[in-house]
Design a protein around this motif. Structure first.
Motif, PDB file in Angstrom:
ATOM      1  N   GLN A 184      11.961   7.805 -12.588  1.00  0.00           N
ATOM      2  CA  GLN A 184      12.945   6.909 -11.970  1.00  0.00           C
ATOM      3  C   GLN A 184      13.082   7.184 -10.474  1.00  0.00           C
ATOM      4  OE1 GLN A 184      16.413   7.386 -14.540  1.00  0.00           O
ATOM      5  NE2 GLN A 184      16.032   5.390 -15.454  1.00  0.00           N
ATOM      6  N   ASP A 185      12.988   8.454 -10.084  1.00  0.00           N
ATOM      7  CA  ASP A 185      13.062   8.797  -8.657  1.00  0.00           C
ATOM      8  C   ASP A 185      11.897   8.166  -7.885  1.00  0.00           C
ATOM      9  OD1 ASP A 185      15.307  10.253  -9.178  1.00  0.00           O
ATOM     10  OD2 ASP A 185      14.327  12.209  -9.164  1.00  0.00           O
ATOM     11  N   ALA A 186      10.697   8.269  -8.468  1.00  0.00           N
ATOM     12  CA  ALA A 186       9.509   7.697  -7.816  1.00  0.00           C
ATOM     13  C   ALA A 186       9.625   6.175  -7.728  1.00  0.00           C
ATOM     14  CB  ALA A 186       8.253   8.089  -8.598  1.00  0.00           C
ATOM     15  N   VAL A 187      10.114   5.576  -8.814  1.00  0.00           N
ATOM     16  CA  VAL A 187      10.280   4.113  -8.839  1.00  0.00           C
ATOM     17  C   VAL A 187      11.341   3.676  -7.821  1.00  0.00           C
ATOM     18  CG1 VAL A 187      11.095   2.197 -10.271  1.00  0.00           C
ATOM     19  CG2 VAL A 187       9.458   3.823 -11.195  1.00  0.00           C
ATOM     20  N   GLY A 188      12.397   4.493  -7.657  1.00  0.00           N
ATOM     21  CA  GLY A 188      13.424   4.202  -6.654  1.00  0.00           C
ATOM     22  C   GLY A 188      12.838   4.187  -5.254  1.00  0.00           C
ATOM     23  N   GLN A 189      11.911   5.115  -4.972  1.00  0.00           N
ATOM     24  CA  GLN A 189      11.239   5.124  -3.666  1.00  0.00           C
ATOM     25  C   GLN A 189      10.388   3.871  -3.490  1.00  0.00           C
ATOM     26  OE1 GLN A 189       9.156   8.826  -2.628  1.00  0.00           O
ATOM     27  NE2 GLN A 189      10.375   9.851  -4.205  1.00  0.00           N
ATOM     28  N   PHE A 190       9.690   3.489  -4.556  1.00  0.00           N
ATOM     29  CA  PHE A 190       8.878   2.261  -4.540  1.00  0.00           C
ATOM     30  C   PHE A 190       9.750   1.067  -4.161  1.00  0.00           C
ATOM     31  CE2 PHE A 190       7.479  -1.581  -6.658  1.00  0.00           C
ATOM     32  CZ  PHE A 190       6.112  -1.634  -6.414  1.00  0.00           C
ATOM     33  N   LYS A 191      10.892   0.947  -4.828  1.00  0.00           N
ATOM     34  CA  LYS A 191      11.821  -0.181  -4.578  1.00  0.00           C
ATOM     35  C   LYS A 191      12.318  -0.165  -3.134  1.00  0.00           C
ATOM     36  CE  LYS A 191      16.064  -2.265  -6.474  1.00  0.00           C
ATOM     37  NZ  LYS A 191      17.106  -2.170  -5.468  1.00  0.00           N
ATOM     38  N   ARG A 192      12.701   1.010  -2.629  1.00  0.00           N
ATOM     39  CA  ARG A 192      13.225   1.106  -1.264  1.00  0.00           C
ATOM     40  C   ARG A 192      12.166   0.688  -0.240  1.00  0.00           C
ATOM     41  NH1 ARG A 192      17.319   3.528   1.628  1.00  0.00           N
ATOM     42  NH2 ARG A 192      18.526   2.777  -0.151  1.00  0.00           N
ATOM     43  N   PRO A 197       3.692   8.036  -9.177  1.00  0.00           N
ATOM     44  CA  PRO A 197       3.046   9.268  -9.666  1.00  0.00           C
ATOM     45  C   PRO A 197       1.731   8.966 -10.368  1.00  0.00           C
ATOM     46  CG  PRO A 197       4.849   8.630 -11.106  1.00  0.00           C
ATOM     47  CD  PRO A 197       4.877   7.672  -9.963  1.00  0.00           C
ATOM     48  N   LYS A 198       0.907   9.999 -10.553  1.00  0.00           N
ATOM     49  CA  LYS A 198      -0.345   9.797 -11.292  1.00  0.00           C
ATOM     50  C   LYS A 198      -0.029   9.474 -12.752  1.00  0.00           C
ATOM     51  CE  LYS A 198      -1.056  14.796 -11.730  1.00  0.00           C
ATOM     52  NZ  LYS A 198      -1.924  15.912 -11.374  1.00  0.00           N
ATOM     53  N   PHE A 199      -1.008   8.890 -13.413  1.00  0.00           N
ATOM     54  CA  PHE A 199      -0.860   8.387 -14.792  1.00  0.00           C
ATOM     55  C   PHE A 199       0.216   7.287 -14.854  1.00  0.00           C
ATOM     56  CE2 PHE A 199      -1.906  12.996 -15.280  1.00  0.00           C
ATOM     57  CZ  PHE A 199      -3.264  12.812 -15.497  1.00  0.00           C
ATOM     58  N   CYS A 200       0.218   6.470 -13.817  1.00  0.00           N
ATOM     59  CA  CYS A 200       1.186   5.367 -13.734  1.00  0.00           C
ATOM     60  C   CYS A 200       0.417   4.051 -13.677  1.00  0.00           C
ATOM     61  CB  CYS A 200       2.041   5.558 -12.488  1.00  0.00           C
ATOM     62  SG  CYS A 200       3.319   4.308 -12.293  1.00  0.00           S
ATOM     63  N   VAL A 201       0.987   3.002 -14.256  1.00  0.00           N
ATOM     64  CA  VAL A 201       0.372   1.671 -14.212  1.00  0.00           C
ATOM     65  C   VAL A 201       1.323   0.719 -13.476  1.00  0.00           C
ATOM     66  CG1 VAL A 201      -0.650  -0.216 -15.529  1.00  0.00           C
ATOM     67  CG2 VAL A 201      -0.725   2.102 -16.442  1.00  0.00           C
ATOM     68  N   PHE A 202       0.779   0.069 -12.454  1.00  0.00           N
ATOM     69  CA  PHE A 202       1.515  -0.991 -11.749  1.00  0.00           C
ATOM     70  C   PHE A 202       1.050  -2.315 -12.338  1.00  0.00           C
ATOM     71  CE2 PHE A 202       1.257  -4.322  -8.567  1.00  0.00           C
ATOM     72  CZ  PHE A 202       2.500  -4.319  -7.972  1.00  0.00           C
ATOM     73  N   HIS A 203       1.980  -3.050 -12.944  1.00  0.00           N
ATOM     74  CA  HIS A 203       1.643  -4.330 -13.570  1.00  0.00           C
ATOM     75  C   HIS A 203       2.558  -5.403 -12.989  1.00  0.00           C
ATOM     76  CE1 HIS A 203       1.595  -6.980 -17.458  1.00  0.00           C
ATOM     77  NE2 HIS A 203       0.902  -7.520 -16.463  1.00  0.00           N
ATOM     78  N   LYS A 204       1.953  -6.334 -12.268  1.00  0.00           N
ATOM     79  CA  LYS A 204       2.717  -7.454 -11.690  1.00  0.00           C
ATOM     80  C   LYS A 204       2.340  -8.703 -12.461  1.00  0.00           C
ATOM     81  CE  LYS A 204       3.682  -9.633  -7.227  1.00  0.00           C
ATOM     82  NZ  LYS A 204       3.008 -10.943  -7.356  1.00  0.00           N
ATOM     83  N   ILE A 224       0.842  -1.209   0.000  1.00  0.00           N
ATOM     84  CA  ILE A 224       0.000   0.000   0.000  1.00  0.00           C
ATOM     85  C   ILE A 224       0.875   1.257   0.000  1.00  0.00           C
ATOM     86  CG2 ILE A 224      -1.699   1.328   1.337  1.00  0.00           C
ATOM     87  CD1 ILE A 224      -2.711  -1.436   2.402  1.00  0.00           C
ATOM     88  N   LYS A 225       1.881   1.261   0.903  1.00  0.00           N
ATOM     89  CA  LYS A 225       2.774   2.439   0.987  1.00  0.00           C
ATOM     90  C   LYS A 225       3.538   2.636  -0.314  1.00  0.00           C
ATOM     91  CE  LYS A 225       3.514   1.751   5.913  1.00  0.00           C
ATOM     92  NZ  LYS A 225       4.409   1.071   6.856  1.00  0.00           N
ATOM     93  N   ALA A 226       3.999   1.537  -0.911  1.00  0.00           N
ATOM     94  CA  ALA A 226       4.803   1.629  -2.136  1.00  0.00           C
ATOM     95  C   ALA A 226       3.968   2.146  -3.306  1.00  0.00           C
ATOM     96  CB  ALA A 226       5.416   0.272  -2.461  1.00  0.00           C
ATOM     97  N   VAL A 227       2.722   1.653  -3.429  1.00  0.00           N
ATOM     98  CA  VAL A 227       1.854   2.077  -4.534  1.00  0.00           C
ATOM     99  C   VAL A 227       1.543   3.571  -4.414  1.00  0.00           C
ATOM    100  CG1 VAL A 227      -0.483   1.830  -5.483  1.00  0.00           C
ATOM    101  CG2 VAL A 227       0.877  -0.210  -4.994  1.00  0.00           C
ATOM    102  N   LYS A 228       1.432   4.054  -3.159  1.00  0.00           N
ATOM    103  CA  LYS A 228       1.084   5.469  -2.942  1.00  0.00           C
ATOM    104  C   LYS A 228       2.165   6.432  -3.429  1.00  0.00           C
ATOM    105  CE  LYS A 228      -2.386   5.411   0.679  1.00  0.00           C
ATOM    106  NZ  LYS A 228      -2.689   5.558   2.097  1.00  0.00           N
ATOM    107  N   VAL A 229       3.426   6.001  -3.505  1.00  0.00           N
ATOM    108  CA  VAL A 229       4.499   6.914  -3.942  1.00  0.00           C
ATOM    109  C   VAL A 229       4.605   6.995  -5.465  1.00  0.00           C
ATOM    110  CG1 VAL A 229       5.837   6.513  -1.838  1.00  0.00           C
ATOM    111  CG2 VAL A 229       6.395   5.216  -3.909  1.00  0.00           C
TER     112      VAL A 229
END
Length: 822
Positions: free
Chosen positions: A147-155, A60-67, A53-58
């Protein structure tokens, strides 16, 4: 009319370790290592859920999370290349060769859509149209911010401690001459690189890729969703009346769905403010129409509740979609797929919807880098909290990379996994020692597991000393040509503590162990010895060994020591005017007379064979016939400890193991318990491990000294089937310091075994930080070597006798006959 793949392909390029689509979507791909199935507790599932939940919240808008989780049916590939492999190891490789299991890999793809990009639908898929790249993509700052937002997601995800993410590079994303890229792998459903084949893709009659007939099942409509969802659900197969066993909410669509399939999970993060505005407009429309229809009234209230929750609890509204793409080349299995997937969805309380008309567009959008092209008419509105419940959170069992360890099987399929329960946990800081405590009632497979573990350690160079009651290790000892010390009238147990082997030396420890032995033979348990007696014995031993140095013809044994005392040492004591009250040599010689030539126990300390125990790697002391003997038992226990402590101190850099099986009789003796206490506390410093195996916890509790020494100094706890004690397991749990999660795991052992295979399960806890249940499944040859069934042991010995006592040939012949009958 046929169309060329490269003309339709939505992916334009692979640059900067990103996938770039023709629509201007930028996708960063991670390969994810998830936790192993059946290893997380309720609290851990909830913590993992909160991390998502925390990771998805960081993002940005107009983003797609695909697992995207791939589950491919595979077969275990045996390794026959090593010529040094033992007879039993080769048998094990043959037994497990081609064992089917579900191979899993997981990719997380994060896609940034350009601002203003039109949402796709079934009518406007890139499968049908092509566009030029938007200007925004050409701005380097756009990529940097993403990339910055994705880096936060990864962390955030990696800091949870449950998942490891590694970003795929250009080389891993691209196709190469002899290696398939990620896009190619998806398009042609190529599970393994070595089995990859280019195929035609047809949408005319369902979805077909080459000879693979595909079925697509979707969760894209709120009406099909379960009424309740959470981070976990109960797994009834492994639950009991007192313990509930947890698995991930979506595990039934992952590791538990036994067919080739891909589980796609999408979260579309739009502009939250605009989404709320749209829903407000919808609520007002429904409000105005509510008087005409009860459905409109209910829908208005649902939208109102959704908006209240979004604003009051600061929830992130997202659009979500989940689907299972399953396939098979086998027509019979193809018919079964629908039943399997429907059943898996039913366990989540969801309705299965088989997609036919929109299957092509959904399949196309599942291509890595093309998630932004997903038809939005197949999504539903929800919050990120509910959406992430549907993510697959687990993978299959993984093998340790450590060279040391044992072969066990995973719970679902029995696929062999290499497990290190000694070195790796110490290196990782999970355990502080290698000691083990094994608990299992009769018939739980305890002897089987310990035989299997001991053989594995022996084949990896370990020196092993076993203290047994019940002849559980006779077959294995014969197999490895070890020393087997046991007592019977025709061939009584024999030792020679006075013998010094090649490479050994008469050090202080050797002298101390002989003195301890002599005092144990001379004095009763309640008698004490004084300082002068101890000094006299020290002098006697020193002079005896000096004499052996001078006169090489004398064989070192108790007989020659006794003769030395009688013929020479008596005179030395008289010369030194040692008084009888200081050292009564006459009494000493009289009490020890039964161990001298012609005495009742003259065999005990005068062995002429099996002398070099320091270099012997496999030694079994079978105490069954002497465990209640007042004289033999204390002597044997002292010699056992002397043998192991000598190995412990003198074999530098070599692993040693002492395993005490059913040893409560030995432990009850105060002298032995002090040895055990010393062993468990110090053996780790000498690259060794001490193991106690018992049927009853009471056996350990009965000795307070040992209870604390063994349990407190055994970071690895191994438990077999405890169903007999499920109503009083709380006492065992408290004594062993097991957590509630570990209790649930222990109580699940053997709860739902595969009836077509013969095996028992075993629970292993490492420092209470890593706990798992494994199968102990072995080949027929291993079974015959380990069996404790009397009838099978007798028959096996008869077979061995036909081949001149060669136990390997006997086992091979017996196994061949059993297979021919079945």
């Amino acid at each position: 009319m046929e169309k060329r793949m490269e003309d339709l392909l939505p992916i334009m390029a692979v640059e900067h370790d990103c996938l770039l689509s023709k629509q201007g979507d930028i996708t960063i791909v991670y390969k994810a290592e998830l936790p192993e199935i059946f290893t997380l507790s309720d609290q851990e599932y909830e913590a993992f859920h909160q991390s998502w939940i925390k990771a998805v919240k960081v993002l940005p808008k107009f983003c797609v999370f695909h697992k995207q989780d791939w589950f491919i049916q595979s077969g275990y590939k045996a390794d026959f290349s090593n010529e040094d492999t033992s007879f039993l190891s080769r048998s094990s490789e043959r037994f497990f060769n081609e064992r089917p299991y579900l191979d899993h890999c997981c990719y997380i793809m994060l896609t940034k859509k350009p601002v203003g990009r039109k949402n796709s639908s079934s009518l406007f898929s890139s499968l049908i149209r092509n566009n030029l790249v938007p200007k925004e993509v050409l701005n380097p700052q756009t990529l940097q911010d993403f990339q910055d937002a994705v880096g936060q997601f990864k962390r955030i995800m990696e800091d949870s401690g449950f998942i490891k993410l590694s970003r795929l590079s250009n080389e891993e994303l691209k196709s190469q001459s002899r290696k398939t890229g990620l896009v190619e792998k998806y398009c042609f459903l190529g599970g393994k690189e070595e089995s990859f084949v280019f195929s035609d893709i047809q949408f005319s009659e369902g979805l077909t890729v080459g000879d693979k007939h595909c079925q697509l099942f979707t969760l894209g409509d709120a009406a099909d969703l379960p009424g309740l969802c959470g981070s976990r659900i109960n797994f009834d197969r492994y639950s009991t009346d007192k313990t509930k066993f947890s698995i991930g909410f979506a595990s039934t669509l992952g590791q538990l769905l036994s067919c080739d399939h891909i589980y796609n999970q999408y979260l579309f993060i739009e502009d939250a403010q605009k989404t709320i505005q749209k829903l407000e407009s919808k609520r007002l429309r429904l409000q105005s129409l509510s008087a005409y229809s009860r459905e409109n009234l209910i829908a208005r209230d649902a939208v109102n509740d959704f908006l209240n929750e979004a604003i009051a609890q600061q929830r992130l509204p997202v659009k979500a979609h989940f689907n299972v793409l399953a396939w098979s080349s086998d027509k019979e299995e193809f018919k079964e797929i629908k039943n399997k997937v429907s059943s898996a969805l039913a366990q989540m309380d969801s309705a299965a919807k088989q997609e036919t008309v929109g299957a092509a567009q959904i399949y196309w959008a599942g291509m890595p880098g093309n998630a932004a092209d997903f038809p939005m008419n197949d999504t539903f509105d929800t919050f990120s909290e509910q959406a992430v419940c549907f993510l697959n959170m687990e993978t299959g069992y993984k093998s340790s990379l450590s060279p040391m360890g044992i072969r066990l099987g995973d719970r679902l399929t029995g696929k062999p996994v290499h497990v290190d329960i000694s070195d790796e946990p110490v290196k990782m800081g999970i355990c502080t020692n290698r000691n083990k405590f094994i608990l299992g009632p009769s018939g739980s497979g305890k002897s089987f597991f310990t035989n299997h573990m001991v053989r594995s350690y022996y084949e990896q160079g370990t020196h092993i000393v076993l203290v047994d009651v019940g002849h559980s290790y006779k077959g294995l000892c014969d197999m490895v040509k070890g020393y087997y010390f046991t007592y019977d009238e025709k061939n009584p147990i024999r030792f020679n503590p006075f013998y010094i082997g090649e490479g050994d030396s008469l050090d202080t420890e050797k002298k101390e162990s002989i003195k301890t032995l002599l005092l144990a033979l001379w004095k009763k348990d309640d008698e004490t010895f004084n300082r002068s007696e101890y000094v006299a014995l020290s002098n006697a031993l020193q002079l005896y060994f000096e004499k052996l140095e001078r006169e090489k013809g004398i064989f070192p044994c108790f007989d020659s020591f006794y003769e030395f005392l009688k013929e020479e040492f008596v005179g030395i004591l008289q010369g030194d005017k040692v008084k009888e009250k200081d050292f009564d040599i006459t009494n000493f010689l009289y009490v020890l007379r039964p161990y001298y030539q012609g005495g009742e126990f003259d065999y005990l300390l005068n062995a002429t064979e099996n002398l070099d125990l320091l270099k012997e790697r496999f030694i079994v002391f079978e105490l069954d016939n002497i465990k209640d003997h007042p004289i033999l038992f204390p002597v044997v226990t002292i010699i056992i400890m002397e043998v192991f402590i000598s190995k412990m101190r003198k074999l530098k850099g070599i692993r040693k193991m002492i395993l005490i099986e059913e040893a409560w009789k030995a432990i009850a003796k105060e002298g032995m318990s002090e040895y055990i206490k010393y062993l468990f506390k110090t053996v780790r410093k000498f690259f060794g491990e001490a193991i106690v195996v018992t049927q009853e916890v009471e056996d350990i509790i009965s000795s307070p000294v040992v209870k604390q020494a063994i349990i407190n100094n055994s970071d690895c706890k191994i438990l077999l089937d405890q169903s007999k004690y499920q109503n009083k397991f709380d006492q065992i749990q408290e004594l062993l310091g097991l957590t509630d999660k570990e209790k649930a795991l222990v109580m699940s052992v053997n709860k739902s075994n595969d009836p077509s295979k013969k095996y028992k399960e075993v629970f292993i806890s490492l420092g209470s930080m890593s706990s798992k249940v494994y199968r102990t499944e072995v080949s027929l040859e291993e079974y015959l070597a380990y069996t404790t069934e009397e009838s099978e042991k007798v028959k096996m010995n008869q077979y061995a006798a036909k081949f001149g006592g060669d136990i390997r040939k006997g086992i091979a012949a017996m196994a061949q006959e059993i297979r021919s009958k079945t």
